[in-house]
Motif scaffolding. Structure first.
Motif, PDB file in Angstrom:
ATOM      1  N   THR A  52       0.687  -1.641  -0.195  1.00  0.00           N
ATOM      2  CA  THR A  52      -0.273   0.082   0.009  1.00  0.00           C
ATOM      3  C   THR A  52       0.598   1.450   0.204  1.00  0.00           C
ATOM      4  O   THR A  52       2.020   1.435   0.453  1.00  0.00           O
TER       5      THR A  52
ATOM      6  N   ASN B 103      -0.357   4.070   1.643  1.00  0.00           N
ATOM      7  CA  ASN B 103      -0.905   4.870   2.463  1.00  0.00           C
ATOM      8  C   ASN B 103       0.026   4.752   3.516  1.00  0.00           C
ATOM      9  O   ASN B 103      -0.880   2.934   4.471  1.00  0.00           O
TER      10      ASN B 103
ATOM     11  N   TYR C   1      -0.624   5.848   6.988  1.00  0.00           N
ATOM     12  CA  TYR C   1      -1.637   6.459   7.812  1.00  0.00           C
ATOM     13  C   TYR C   1      -2.797   4.736   8.389  1.00  0.00           C
ATOM     14  O   TYR C   1      -3.332   5.414   9.602  1.00  0.00           O
TER      15      TYR C   1
ATOM     16  N   SER D 149       3.614  -0.268   4.328  1.00  0.00           N
ATOM     17  CA  SER D 149       3.641   0.959   3.150  1.00  0.00           C
ATOM     18  C   SER D 149       5.370   0.602   3.316  1.00  0.00           C
ATOM     19  O   SER D 149       6.120   0.706   3.934  1.00  0.00           O
TER      20      SER D 149
ATOM     21  N   ASN E   1       3.277  12.330   4.335  1.00  0.00           N
ATOM     22  CA  ASN E   1       2.332  14.032   4.080  1.00  0.00           C
ATOM     23  C   ASN E   1       3.231  14.644   5.388  1.00  0.00           C
ATOM     24  O   ASN E   1       3.527  14.436   6.497  1.00  0.00           O
TER      25      ASN E   1
ATOM     26  N   SER F 181      -8.097  15.823   7.871  1.00  0.00           N
ATOM     27  CA  SER F 181      -7.112  14.913   8.062  1.00  0.00           C
ATOM     28  C   SER F 181      -7.430  13.803   9.357  1.00  0.00           C
ATOM     29  O   SER F 181      -7.492  13.326   9.722  1.00  0.00           O
TER      30      SER F 181
ATOM     31  N   MET G  68      -3.834  15.465   5.082  1.00  0.00           N
ATOM     32  CA  MET G  68      -3.808  15.200   3.629  1.00  0.00           C
ATOM     33  C   MET G  68      -4.499  15.998   2.514  1.00  0.00           C
ATOM     34  O   MET G  68      -5.410  16.375   3.623  1.00  0.00           O
TER      35      MET G  68
ATOM     36  N   TRP H  47      -9.330  12.072  -0.426  1.00  0.00           N
ATOM     37  CA  TRP H  47      -9.950  11.336   0.311  1.00  0.00           C
ATOM     38  C   TRP H  47     -11.285  11.142   0.509  1.00  0.00           C
ATOM     39  O   TRP H  47     -12.127  10.020   0.545  1.00  0.00           O
TER      40      TRP H  47
ATOM     41  N   PHE I  52     -10.231   5.502   2.472  1.00  0.00           N
ATOM     42  CA  PHE I  52      -8.894   5.763   2.953  1.00  0.00           C
ATOM     43  C   PHE I  52      -8.537   3.898   3.763  1.00  0.00           C
ATOM     44  O   PHE I  52      -7.145   4.181   4.030  1.00  0.00           O
TER      45      PHE I  52
ATOM     46  N   SER J 254      -3.985   0.315  -1.049  1.00  0.00           N
ATOM     47  CA  SER J 254      -3.988   1.417  -1.798  1.00  0.00           C
ATOM     48  C   SER J 254      -2.486   1.754  -2.792  1.00  0.00           C
ATOM     49  O   SER J 254      -2.391   1.670  -1.900  1.00  0.00           O
TER      50      SER J 254
ATOM     51  N   GLN K 100      -1.627   9.711  -2.999  1.00  0.00           N
ATOM     52  CA  GLN K 100      -2.359  10.455  -2.732  1.00  0.00           C
ATOM     53  C   GLN K 100      -1.524  11.579  -3.082  1.00  0.00           C
ATOM     54  O   GLN K 100      -0.300  11.569  -2.935  1.00  0.00           O
TER      55      GLN K 100
END
Length: 621
Positions: free
Chosen positions: A79, A81, A83, A89, A103, A164, A217, A222, A227, A231, A235
């Protein structure tokens, strides 16, 4: 704390008047009459760098920019993402380099996006231009820089910040975020560039820092993407790099953004100097190391002592194309340990936990496997002033005394230290002590194994790891355990399965590292608090549910001075140690690095971080 006047270039006179009226209105709702305005905030002392500073001391502001580099990562990712709890990730691997696809937060310095290199727990405005807060810390307002942009050109607004926060408080987010932001009562968008966070409970200065760590974010992105799902869609970011190319599980390429909105910001001077950073993923450490030897990767952080001692006699090192270096640092070492899962009945008795800890022969392991490279940890906070040493101080005793009846008597009268095994005789003595403890706990020796006196069940457990090379550490430990009748087995799984099993607390004993900072704070709740013992994905791996530990964590987060913080952390450390919730490992006080001779770095190093994001290439044409 540094109190400032908001920059007049951004606030014409009529806006300053409006701001003053607005601030007065907020002040009426607080116990304090004044509102403080700052561009930086330290947890206890003054920020090191004054308003208007040009750059940090540990960078070269004239560092040339350009070039392409390749960095290795061990494992895989599924992924982009970083978070959410689901998936892995790239940032879980590349964060060690300080160059990630994370981010930008509201403020930098206290979180792993861009840690402060030479002062603890100090944050500088990044997406925000300044912050406003009352003396009792009941709320904080972030003034968003109107220049702030996502890479797609969208402006960063207060609505993005509020959204966010909302995303990070869902059950899809990693539990570290709800934990760190638990003190937030409400979020209010005041206008396009102003957002206010109001806090509940006891007022704590640290809440300002935790909110400042929120990664901002894109609300627009989103609202049209899921979320919580793993993913494969990048982003919009807002930092110095964008994701330019990737293949899930294989590599990710970050491209420096030439028109990055904050490229002239003081905190970015001399930073992020490479035009392109490719992070190449390897499932096998040996293959990754061969890539270093052949020139396939440019930089290597060595974490295997045997390899450091014997594995660098190859042509590129001998002829100087690769530099092998030990770089001293002052970084508090993480809590690396064997974590005993007390959700399992076998580990619920402290006598069993202590007996198991006695069978780990660190001296033999250090001498025969680590080439005497390490120091044993007698604390959960090694290489830091936070670690408990000697007997409890007066300040520690004041915190511990109310719980005396709930604590081991020895905590107040003896220094905690794991025994040294300098001879076979020392280990035999430890074995006798361990067998005595196990007998007290209801385990009897029967036919060369320990069984429960009531049920007849053998004392056995599984050691879960994700690194095959760590077997060499565990095998001698397993052998020592078997000598007193304990059956321990080693289970190796890949990184994806390892993460899932830790998230679900599906293990008996495991090996893990909990990151620690120079100023421990809210993250200690995630690691050791009862409220996190059954939260999927939390890092209370041992399942600690100890009211004394809970109370001391409250003292840590509410500390009013650094001396108060030190006393509270040391007191908690003693409680953790004497209850044998973990078996701490070992640490180094230096980085072991191997890198191509094309790199250069600042004369003044970043003593509290690796600081690789301040390096550059010296052969640019």
């Amino acid at each position: 704390m540094r109190v400032i006047t908001p920059p007049r270039r951004c606030l014409p006179a009529f806006l300053l008047l409006i701001l003053a009226i607005s601030l007065n209105g907020f002040a009426r709702n607080t116990a304090a009459a004044d509102v403080l305005v700052a561009t930086a905030i330290a947890l206890y002392d003054q920020p090191k760098y004054p308003q208007g500073f040009q750059h940090f001391d540990f960078v070269n502001p004239e560092a040339p920019k350009g070039g392409k580099i390749t960095l290795p990562a061990l494992g895989s990712f599924d992924t982009l993402n970083p978070y959410v709890l689901k998936g892995i990730s790239p940032s879980e691997f590349s964060a060690m380099y300080g160059i990630t696809q994370l981010n930008e937060p509201l403020m930098m310095g206290t979180h792993y996006y861009l840690e402060s290199g030479d002062e603890p727990q100090t944050a500088y405005c990044l997406i925000c231009e300044w912050i406003e807060y009352p003396a009792d810390y009941r709320w904080v307002i972030f003034q968003i820089n109107p220049k702030a942009r996502f890479h797609n050109g969208d402006p960063i607004t207060a609505a993005d910040v509020a959204f966010s926060y909302k995303l990070l408080m869902t059950d899809q987010a990693h539990p570290m975020f709800p934990n760190n932001l638990a003190a937030v009562e409400s979020v209010e968008v005041l206008d396009t560039h102003r957002v206010r966070f109001t806090f509940k409970g006891q007022p704590e200065r640290s809440n300002l820092l935790r909110v400042g760590e929120i990664p901002v974010m894109s609300k627009r992105f989103w609202e049209s993407h899921s979320f919580g799902a793993s993913s494969g869609t990048p982003q919009p970011l807002s930092g110095p790099y964008r994701v330019s190319d990737f293949v899930l599980g294989s590599y990710v390429t970050l491209q420096r953004v030439d028109d990055f909105w904050a490229k002239d910001h003081p905190v970015y001077q001399g930073m992020f100097n490479f035009d392109e950073v490719r992070v190449e993923f390897y499932r096998d450490r040996t293959v990754a190391f061969e890539a270093l030897k052949s020139g396939g990767v440019d930089f290597w952080v060595e974490n295997v002592s045997k390899s450091w001692a014997t594995g660098y006699d190859f042509p590129a090192v001998r002829d100087g194309r690769i530099i092998k270096e030990e770089l001293q640092h002052s970084i508090p070492s993480g809590t690396q340990a064997f974590f005993l899962n007390m959700r399992r009945d076998v580990f619920k008795d402290v006598r069993v936990r202590k007996a198991i800890s006695l069978m780990f022969d660190f001296q033999w392991t250090n001498r025969n496997i680590f080439s005497d490279a390490y120091a044993r940890n007698n604390t959960h906070f090694p290489n830091s002033e936070m670690g408990a040493t000697g007997l409890p101080s007066a300040a520690e005793k004041a915190l511990l005394e109310p719980f005396r009846k709930q604590l081991p008597h020895a905590l107040f009268t003896e220094e905690f230290k794991y025994p040294r095994y300098d001879s076979a005789k020392d280990l035999r003595q430890a074995m006798r002590e361990a067998i005595g403890l196990l007998k007290q706990a209801g385990w009897v020796y029967n036919n060369k194994r320990l069984v429960n006196a009531e049920t007849g069940e053998p004392l056995r457990f599984e050691m879960l790891i994700n690194s095959p090379s760590f077997q060499r550490v565990l095998h001698p430990y397993v052998k020592n355990l078997s000598k007193i009748g304990i059956e321990a087995n080693i289970r190796i799984v890949d990184r994806a399965q390892y993460k899932v099993r830790l998230d679900d607390f599906d293990f008996d004993m495991t090996v893990y590292v909990l990151p620690q900072s120079a100023s421990p704070g809210q993250e200690q709740r995630l690691y050791f608090h009862s409220a996190q013992a059954n939260v999927r994905g939390a890092k209370n791996l041992s399942g600690i549910q100890d009211p004394v530990v809970d109370a001391l964590i409250e003292q840590i987060t509410a500390a009013k001075s650094r001396n108060d913080l030190i006393a509270a952390v040391r007191a908690m450390d003693r409680v953790l140690l004497w209850n044998y919730y973990t078996i701490p490992h070992w640490h180094l006080g230096y980085h072991r690095l191997a890198y191509k001779n094309t790199f250069a770095r600042p004369e003044t190093s970043s003593a509290m971080t690796l600081g690789f994001q301040t390096w550059w290439l010296n052969d640019l044409k």
